[in-house]
Design a protein around this motif. Structure first.
Motif, PDB file in Angstrom:
ATOM      1  N   GLU A   1       0.842  -1.196   0.000  1.00 13.57           N
ATOM      2  CA  GLU A   1       0.000   0.000   0.000  1.00 13.57           C
ATOM      3  C   GLU A   1       0.879   1.248   0.000  1.00 13.57           C
ATOM      4  O   GLU A   1       1.935   1.298   0.639  1.00 13.57           O
ATOM      5  CB  GLU A   1      -0.906   0.003   1.231  1.00 13.57           C
ATOM      6  N   ALA A   2       0.442   2.277  -0.727  1.00  9.66           N
ATOM      7  CA  ALA A   2       1.179   3.537  -0.778  1.00  9.66           C
ATOM      8  C   ALA A   2       1.139   4.219   0.590  1.00  9.66           C
ATOM      9  O   ALA A   2       0.257   3.958   1.412  1.00  9.66           O
ATOM     10  CB  ALA A   2       0.571   4.444  -1.840  1.00  9.66           C
ATOM     11  N   ASP A   3       2.099   5.117   0.821  1.00 13.32           N
ATOM     12  CA  ASP A   3       2.105   5.849   2.090  1.00 13.32           C
ATOM     13  C   ASP A   3       0.931   6.819   2.133  1.00 13.32           C
ATOM     14  O   ASP A   3       0.322   7.154   1.120  1.00 13.32           O
ATOM     15  CB  ASP A   3       3.426   6.597   2.264  1.00 13.32           C
ATOM     16  N   ARG A   4       0.630   7.300   3.333  1.00  9.45           N
ATOM     17  CA  ARG A   4      -0.585   8.097   3.522  1.00  9.45           C
ATOM     18  C   ARG A   4      -0.529   9.447   2.799  1.00  9.45           C
ATOM     19  O   ARG A   4      -1.559   9.934   2.335  1.00  9.45           O
ATOM     20  CB  ARG A   4      -0.843   8.317   5.009  1.00  9.45           C
ATOM     21  N   SER A   5       0.636  10.045   2.702  1.00  9.78           N
ATOM     22  CA  SER A   5       0.741  11.310   1.969  1.00  9.78           C
ATOM     23  C   SER A   5       0.368  11.112   0.508  1.00  9.78           C
ATOM     24  O   SER A   5      -0.341  11.926  -0.091  1.00  9.78           O
ATOM     25  CB  SER A   5       2.159  11.874   2.080  1.00  9.78           C
ATOM     26  N   THR A   6       0.848  10.017  -0.077  1.00 10.99           N
ATOM     27  CA  THR A   6       0.507   9.714  -1.467  1.00 10.99           C
ATOM     28  C   THR A   6      -0.975   9.423  -1.611  1.00 10.99           C
ATOM     29  O   THR A   6      -1.628   9.866  -2.570  1.00 10.99           O
ATOM     30  CB  THR A   6       1.332   8.510  -1.961  1.00 10.99           C
TER      31      THR A   6
ATOM     32  N   ALA B   1      -3.572  21.371   5.992  1.00  6.82           N
ATOM     33  CA  ALA B   1      -4.325  20.976   7.187  1.00  6.82           C
ATOM     34  C   ALA B   1      -5.030  19.643   6.966  1.00  6.82           C
ATOM     35  O   ALA B   1      -5.050  18.780   7.862  1.00  6.82           O
ATOM     36  CB  ALA B   1      -5.330  22.064   7.560  1.00  6.82           C
ATOM     37  N   GLU B   2      -5.600  19.442   5.781  1.00  6.43           N
ATOM     38  CA  GLU B   2      -6.272  18.179   5.484  1.00  6.43           C
ATOM     39  C   GLU B   2      -5.282  17.027   5.449  1.00  6.43           C
ATOM     40  O   GLU B   2      -5.569  15.932   5.973  1.00  6.43           O
ATOM     41  CB  GLU B   2      -7.005  18.291   4.152  1.00  6.43           C
ATOM     42  N   ALA B   3      -4.132  17.234   4.847  1.00 10.31           N
ATOM     43  CA  ALA B   3      -3.122  16.180   4.763  1.00 10.31           C
ATOM     44  C   ALA B   3      -2.615  15.796   6.144  1.00 10.31           C
ATOM     45  O   ALA B   3      -2.505  14.607   6.486  1.00 10.31           O
ATOM     46  CB  ALA B   3      -1.966  16.630   3.870  1.00 10.31           C
ATOM     47  N   GLU B   4      -2.306  16.787   6.965  1.00 10.79           N
ATOM     48  CA  GLU B   4      -1.773  16.497   8.302  1.00 10.79           C
ATOM     49  C   GLU B   4      -2.829  15.848   9.181  1.00 10.79           C
ATOM     50  O   GLU B   4      -2.514  14.965   9.996  1.00 10.79           O
ATOM     51  CB  GLU B   4      -1.242  17.779   8.931  1.00 10.79           C
ATOM     52  N   ALA B   5      -4.104  16.244   9.010  1.00 13.76           N
ATOM     53  CA  ALA B   5      -5.174  15.620   9.794  1.00 13.76           C
ATOM     54  C   ALA B   5      -5.319  14.150   9.432  1.00 13.76           C
ATOM     55  O   ALA B   5      -5.519  13.295  10.311  1.00 13.76           O
ATOM     56  CB  ALA B   5      -6.483  16.366   9.561  1.00 13.76           C
TER      57      ALA B   5
ATOM     58  N   LEU C   1      -2.941  12.209   8.198  1.00 12.17           N
ATOM     59  CA  LEU C   1      -1.768  11.501   8.708  1.00 12.17           C
ATOM     60  C   LEU C   1      -1.880  11.239  10.208  1.00 12.17           C
ATOM     61  O   LEU C   1      -1.375  10.231  10.708  1.00 12.17           O
ATOM     62  CB  LEU C   1      -0.507  12.315   8.424  1.00 12.17           C
ATOM     63  N   ALA C   2      -2.557  12.126  10.909  1.00 11.00           N
ATOM     64  CA  ALA C   2      -2.674  11.985  12.366  1.00 11.00           C
ATOM     65  C   ALA C   2      -3.843  11.099  12.784  1.00 11.00           C
ATOM     66  O   ALA C   2      -3.941  10.707  13.951  1.00 11.00           O
ATOM     67  CB  ALA C   2      -2.808  13.364  13.004  1.00 11.00           C
ATOM     68  N   ASP C   3      -4.740  10.778  11.849  1.00 10.28           N
ATOM     69  CA  ASP C   3      -5.936   9.985  12.175  1.00 10.28           C
ATOM     70  C   ASP C   3      -5.563   8.505  12.233  1.00 10.28           C
ATOM     71  O   ASP C   3      -5.267   7.876  11.210  1.00 10.28           O
ATOM     72  CB  ASP C   3      -7.011  10.228  11.120  1.00 10.28           C
ATOM     73  N   THR C   4      -5.591   7.945  13.423  1.00 17.80           N
ATOM     74  CA  THR C   4      -5.205   6.539  13.606  1.00 17.80           C
ATOM     75  C   THR C   4      -6.413   5.598  13.667  1.00 17.80           C
ATOM     76  O   THR C   4      -6.243   4.400  13.914  1.00 17.80           O
ATOM     77  CB  THR C   4      -4.390   6.387  14.898  1.00 17.80           C
ATOM     78  N   SER C   5      -7.599   6.123  13.430  1.00 15.22           N
ATOM     79  CA  SER C   5      -8.788   5.271  13.482  1.00 15.22           C
ATOM     80  C   SER C   5      -8.769   4.273  12.333  1.00 15.22           C
ATOM     81  O   SER C   5      -8.234   4.553  11.255  1.00 15.22           O
ATOM     82  CB  SER C   5     -10.056   6.120  13.417  1.00 15.22           C
TER      83      SER C   5
END
Length: 849
Positions: A173-178, A195-199, A201-205
Motif C-alpha cells: 500500500e502507498a504511504d498516507r501522503s501519497t 491541514a487536510e493532509a496532516e489531519a 496523517l494523524a488519524d489513527t482510526s
C-alpha cells in the motif's frame, strides 16, 4: 445482408454459446475471442469480415456459416479438426506471393506464433464464439484467492486471482501522503490542503481512509471533477465551431451536469434526462436543460450553406456520440458503408439517426441574430423576478399598441367626416405675389408680420415612437436573460433515408427508428423516439451500456480502462484485461440502482487502487503497461488539474460553482489570428477581471478554433467531436507553459507569499511549507538542500538586478494584499517565486502517483 448476419449470429448466440461457455477459457484450449479474433480482425476482416459488399471470395471469418458454401470456389477454408485440409492454413503458410494470405499489397504479415495458433485452433475444432461485448454480462462468482488477507473488497479478489495465476504478488500500500493526494485529485481534481493532509496523517482510526473517501465524495468539488470527463464526451464548448465559430450559450447544461454528479443522480436517469428529458411527462425546466447534451455539436452559421447537408451532419454526430458514449461502438464507420470489422450495418446507422431526425431545428444557425436566439430550439432561463419584469413590459407594449391602433382608427373616422363635409375639393387659387416687408399701422408705428406658430404634435407619430421604445426595451431585456440549447420534437418526424456513401443528396431506402440489429431489440412497449432509445440503452438486457460506463469510470482512476480502447468495444478494440471483473462490476453497477458514487467508492477503497505506483523489480519487462494491475496507477494529470492545482496551492482559486464561462489570461494576438465575428468586428480577446481570472479550469471559455493554450499543451481536446479518452504526450510546450504562462507565474508569486507568511522565518521551513502545499508531504533532506541553494542563488541574482525582480512580480493582474512587501523585500519574494515555480514544475507535481 442483414438476414445473413442475423442467421449467423443467432446460430452461435444460441446453441454454440452453450458449448463455448463451458470450454472457451479452459486452460488447455484456445478461445476464439481471446486468442483468434484479434489475429483475424487485424489481418483478415477487412476483406473477409461482416461487410458483404467488399467481401472477397465469399469468405467470411468473423462468424460461422453453417448453411452457406465457405467460399465462392467451394473450397473449404476451415475444416474443423483438420488443419491439413483447411485452405486457410495452406494460404497463410504459402510462399507464392499470388497465393499467400494476407496478400503482400496489404502490408500485413502473420508471425510464426500467430500461424501456429490458427493451426491449433482449427485442430481443436475451430469453435467460434460471439464477440464478448454483445453477450449480456452475467455476474460471475467471486474467485477464491490464496492471500485472503490482502483484498479489501471483491474487486481485489478478481485482480489477486489473476496475479496469483501469473505467479505474481500485488505491491504494498502507498504511504498516507501519497494516498490523500491521489484520492483528492481523483475525486475532486484538487490537491489537499496542508491541514487536510496532516489531519489524515494523524488519524489513527481504522476507518480513517474510508472517512476521507466519504468526505471527498460529499464535496461540491467532486461534481466539478467528474463533469470534466463528461464534457469531453459531450463535446461541450462555448462556440459553434466551423469557420465563423461564433459564441454560443449552453453553460446551464454544464451546470446541470455538475449538479447531477453532486446529487448522485442514478446513471439511468442521468442518461434518460440528457437524451430525452423533454419527452418525459410534464418535464421540468431542469429536465429540458439536460437535453442540451445533444445540442453541444458544432453549428454552421456560414452564408450559402445548404441546411439539409448540415442537418445530416448534426444528426450523424448524435448517432456517433451516442454509440461511443453508451455502446462503445465505432458507428462512424457505418455512415458510408457496412462496418468492415463489426456486425454493424449502414442501415443500423440511419435507423439510429431516425431517433434524432425529428428535432425542431433548421440545420443552419442565424448569423444575423443574437447568440442567445440564433439556434432554435432554445429555452429562456428567466428568474421569477425577470419573468415579472417581462410580463410588465409585455403589458406596457400591448397597452401602447392598443392605444396606437385606437388613435389610427379615430383619425380614419375624423378624416372621413371632414372629407364628407367639404365636398369636392376646389381648385387651388393662384399664389399671391410674395411680400416678409413692413407696413403702416394705426398710430404710425412700423411693425413686422407675426412669426408662424409651431405645428401641433402629431399624436400618432408620438404613439409610434413610444411603442418602438417600449418594444426595444422589451427586446433588450429579453436578450439579457440567459438561454440554453435544448431538444424539442417536430409535430411529425422527418423521413429518414439511408444516404448512399453518406452523401445527403443520394437518398437510398427509407428507414424508421430502430436499434442495431446485432443487439437486443427494443421492448414492444417502448416508444419509437428518443425516450424509448434512452430507456433501451439502460434496459437490463442491453449488454454494452453498463460495461462501457464502468470501464470509463475505471479509466478515470487507473488511467486505463479494463478495456484499454475505451471508445471501441468491437473487434478492433482491445479485449478486457480482466473480463470477469468487468462483468462483475457492470452487473453490480446496474443491479444496485446505477449508483455512481457507490461505484466510485467501491473502486477507490479497493486494495488494488491503494497500491504503490513504483514498478516492482522485473515488472517493467513482465507487465510494462500494468495491465495485470500489480502496482498502483501513475499517469500525468489532466490539463485542468494541472492549472487548478497551481491556483489552489497559491490560494488564488475562486470557489464559486457554476455560472457563465470566464476568460482568464490568454497569449496576446493568438485569438485574433483565427477569429472573425460579425458581432465583434475587432475580434479581440476580452480578458476577464478579478475572480474570473482564477476560476476552476472547468469554467474556462472554450473556443473550438482556438482553445486555451494551457489546456491544449496538456492534451485537452478541441471538443469538435466526442472524446472519451484523452491522449497523453510529453512535449516541451508543457514545460514552457508551466514556466511562462501568466497563470502559473502569478500562482508561483502567490505561493511564494504563502511560503513566506505561513512558513515561519527560517528558509528551510518556508520551502517545506511549499512542499506541503503542492505535494502534500515534507521534503527529503536532499531536496531541501538543493532548493535552499537555489534560493540563495536567486536572491543574489535579483539583488544585482532589482529591475528583473520587479518585472517578475508584476506578472498577472491579481492585486497584492499589502502583506507581500511588508514581510519580504522584492528580491526575496522574486527568489521564492522561482522556488515555488520549481515546485509546480516538478514531475511529481504534474503526475498522479
Amino acid at each position: 445482408m442483414i438476414q445473413e448476419m442475423a442467421i449467423g449470429y443467432r446460430w452461435y448466440l444460441g446453441g454454440l454459446l452453450v458449448a463455448t461457455s463451458l470450454t472457451a477459457f479452459a486452460d488447455d484450449r484456445l478461445s476464439y475471442n481471446r486468442d483468434i479474433r484479434p489475429i483475424l480482425s487485424e489481418n483478415c476482416f477487412g476483406c473477409h469480415g461482416p461487410d458483404e459488399h467488399d467481401r472477397k471470395a465469399g469468405l467470411r471469418l468473423d462468424a460461422p456459416q453453417p448453411e452457406a458454401p465457405p467460399t465462392d470456389s467451394g473450397v473449404a477454408a476451415i475444416v474443423q479438426g483438420k488443419p491439413e485440409e483447411s485452405e486457410l492454413i495452406a494460404r497463410i503458410l504459402a510462399d507464392d506471393p499470388d497465393v499467400i494470405m494476407p496478400p503482400p499489397e496489404s502490408n500485413k504479415t502473420l508471425s510464426a506464433e500467430q500461424k501456429a495458433r490458427l493451426r491449433r485452433w482449427i485442430a481443436e475444432g475451430a469453435a467460434y464464439e460471439p464477440h464478448w461485448a454483445y453477450l449480456a454480462p452475467v455476474q460471475p462468482d467471486v474467485p477464491e484467492v490464496k492471500n485472503a488477507a490482502w483484498p479489501k473488497n471483491n474487486i481485489d479478489r478478481f485482480i489477486l486471482a489473476r496475479l496469483e495465476k501469473e505467479g505474481l504478488a500485488p505491491s504494498p500500500e502507498a504511504d498516507r501522503s501519497t494516498l490523500i493526494r491521489r484520492l483528492s485529485l481523483d475525486l475532486t481534481g484538487l490537491p489537499p490542503t496542508r491541514a487536510e493532509a496532516e489531519a489524515f496523517l494523524a488519524d489513527t482510526s481504522p476507518d480513517a481512509y474510508e472517512k476521507l473517501v466519504d468526505r471527498l465524495l460529499a464535496s461540491p468539488r467532486y461534481g466539478e471533477r467528474m463533469a470534466i470527463d463528461w464534457l469531453d464526451a459531450a463535446r461541450y464548448a462555448d462556440t459553434n465551431g466551423y469557420q465563423v465559430d461564433r459564441d454560443r450559450e449552453n453553460w446551464p447544461w454544464r451546470d446541470w451536469v455538475i449538479k447531477a454528479f453532486n446529487d448522485n443522480m442514478p446513471f439511468d436517469r442521468f442518461t434518460i434526462e440528457q437524451l430525452a428529458g423533454d419527452l418525459l411527462p410534464n418535464p421540468t425546466r431542469e429536465q429540458r436543460i439536460a437535453t442540451g447534451f445533444h445540442r453541444n455539436h458544432m453549428l454552421n452559421e456560414e452564408g450559402g450553406i445548404i441546411a439539409e447537408e448540415f442537418l445530416a451532419e448534426y444528426t450523424g454526430d448524435r448517432v456517433e456520440t451516442t454509440a461511443t458514449v453508451w455502446l462503445g461502438q465505432t458507428f462512424n464507420c457505418t455512415r458510408c458503408h457496412n462496418h468492415k470489422f463489426d456486425p454493424l450495418t449502414q442501415r443500423d446507422f440511419y435507423s439510429l439517426k431516425a431517433f434524432f431526425h425529428s428535432v425542431n431545428e433548421q440545420g443552419v444557425g442565424d448569423y444575423g441574430a443574437h447568440i442567445r436566439v440564433n439556434a432554435r430550439p432554445y429555452l429562456r432561463l428567466a428568474t421569477p423576478e425577470q419573468e415579472k419584469t417581462l410580463a410588465d413590459l409585455r403589458t406596457q407594449v400591448d397597452t401602447a399598441s392598443k392605444a396606437l391602433n385606437e388613435l389610427r382608427e379615430a383619425k380614419k373616422k375624423a378624416d372621413a367626416v371632414a372629407n364628407t363635409a367639404r365636398g369636392p375639393t376646389p381648385p387651388a387659387p393662384a399664389a399671391p405675389e410674395a411680400r416678409g416687408v413692413s407696413r403702416e399701422v394705426t398710430g404710425g408705428s412700423p411693425a413686422t408680420e407675426s412669426p408662424p406658430t409651431a405645428p401641433l404634435p402629431d399624436p400618432i407619430k408620438q404613439a409610434e415612437d413610444d411603442l418602438n421604445k417600449l418594444r426595444k426595451t422589451y427586446n433588450d431585456f429579453e436578450l439579457s436573460i440567459p438561454t440554453a440549447l435544448v431538444m424539442e420534437e417536430l409535430p411529425a418526424p422527418r423521413k429518414t433515408h439511408i444516404l448512399m456513401r453518406g452523401d445527403y443528396t443520394s437518398l437510398g431506402e427509407e428507414v424508421t427508428a430502430a436499434t442495431p440489429s446485432i443487439l437486443p431489440a427494443m421492448a414492444a412497449e417502448l416508444p419509437k423516439n428518443r425516450l424509448g432509445l434512452a430507456q433501451w440503452l439502460v434496459a437490463p438486457d442491453n449488454p454494452l451500456t453498463a460495461r462501457v460506463t464502468v470501464n470509463r469510470f475505471w479509466q478515470s482512476f487507473f488511467g486505463t480502462g479494463l478495456v484499454a480502447t475505451t471508445e471501441d468495444f468491437g473487434s478492433q478494440g482491445s479485449p478486457p484485461s480482466h473480463p470477469e471483473l468487468l462483468d462483475w462490476l457492470a452487473v453490480e453497477f446496474r443491479d444496485t440502482g446505477w449508483d455512481m458514487k457507490r461505484l466510485m467508492r467501491l473502486i477507490v477503497t479497493s486494495a488494488a487502487y491503494r497500491q504503490q505506483s513504483a514498478i516492482p523489480p522485473g515488472m517493467e519487462q513482465r507487465d510494462p503497461m500494468n495491465r495485470l494491475l500489480s502496482r498502483g496507477p501513475r499517469f500525468r494529470l489532466q490539463a485542468e488539474f494541472v492549472r487548478d492545482q497551481a491556483l489552489a496551492a497559491s490560494g488564488l482559486l475562486q470557489p464559486q460553482v457554476g455560472g457563465p464561462s470566464v476568460k482568464p489570461y490568454h497569449p496576446p494576438g493568438l485569438y485574433e489570428q483565427v477569429v472573425s465575428q460579425k458581432d465583434n468586428p475587432k475580434a479581440t480577446y476580452e480578458q476577464g477581471q478579478g475572480a474570473d481570472l482564477h476560476r476552476r479550469s472547468l469554467y474556462t471559455y472554450w473556443k473550438r478554433s482556438v482553445p486555451h493554450p494551457a489546456m491544449l499543451a496538456f492534451d485537452a481536446p478541441f471538443r469538435e467531436t466526442c472524446t472519451v479518452k484523452r491522449t497523453r504526450t510529453n512535449t516541451p510546450m508543457q514545460a514552457l507553459t508551466l514556466m511562462n504562462d501568466p497563470t502559473f507565474v502569478e500562482a508561483s508569486r502567490f505561493l511564494a507569499a504563502r511560503m513566506i507568511r505561513e512558513g515561519g522565518s527560517d528558509p528551510s521551513d518556508r520551502i517545506a511549507h511549499g512542499f506541503w502545499l503542492v505535494l502534500s508531504r515534507p521534503p527529503a533532506l536532499q531536496e531541501l538542500e538543493l532548493l535552499h541553494k537555489a534560493l540563495t542563488r536567486f536572491q543574489t541574482e535579483y539583488a544585482a538586478i532589482p529591475t528583473a525582480a520587479q518585472a517578475l512580480l508584476e506578472v498577472g493582474d491579481a492585486p497584492d494584499d499589502g502583506s507581500f512587501y511588508a514581510t519580504a523585500e522584492a528580491r526575496d519574494l522574486a527568489a521564492y517565486t522561482l522556488v515555488a515555480n520549481i515546485l509546480l514544475c516538478r514531475d511529481e507535481a504534474i503526475m498522479r502517483n
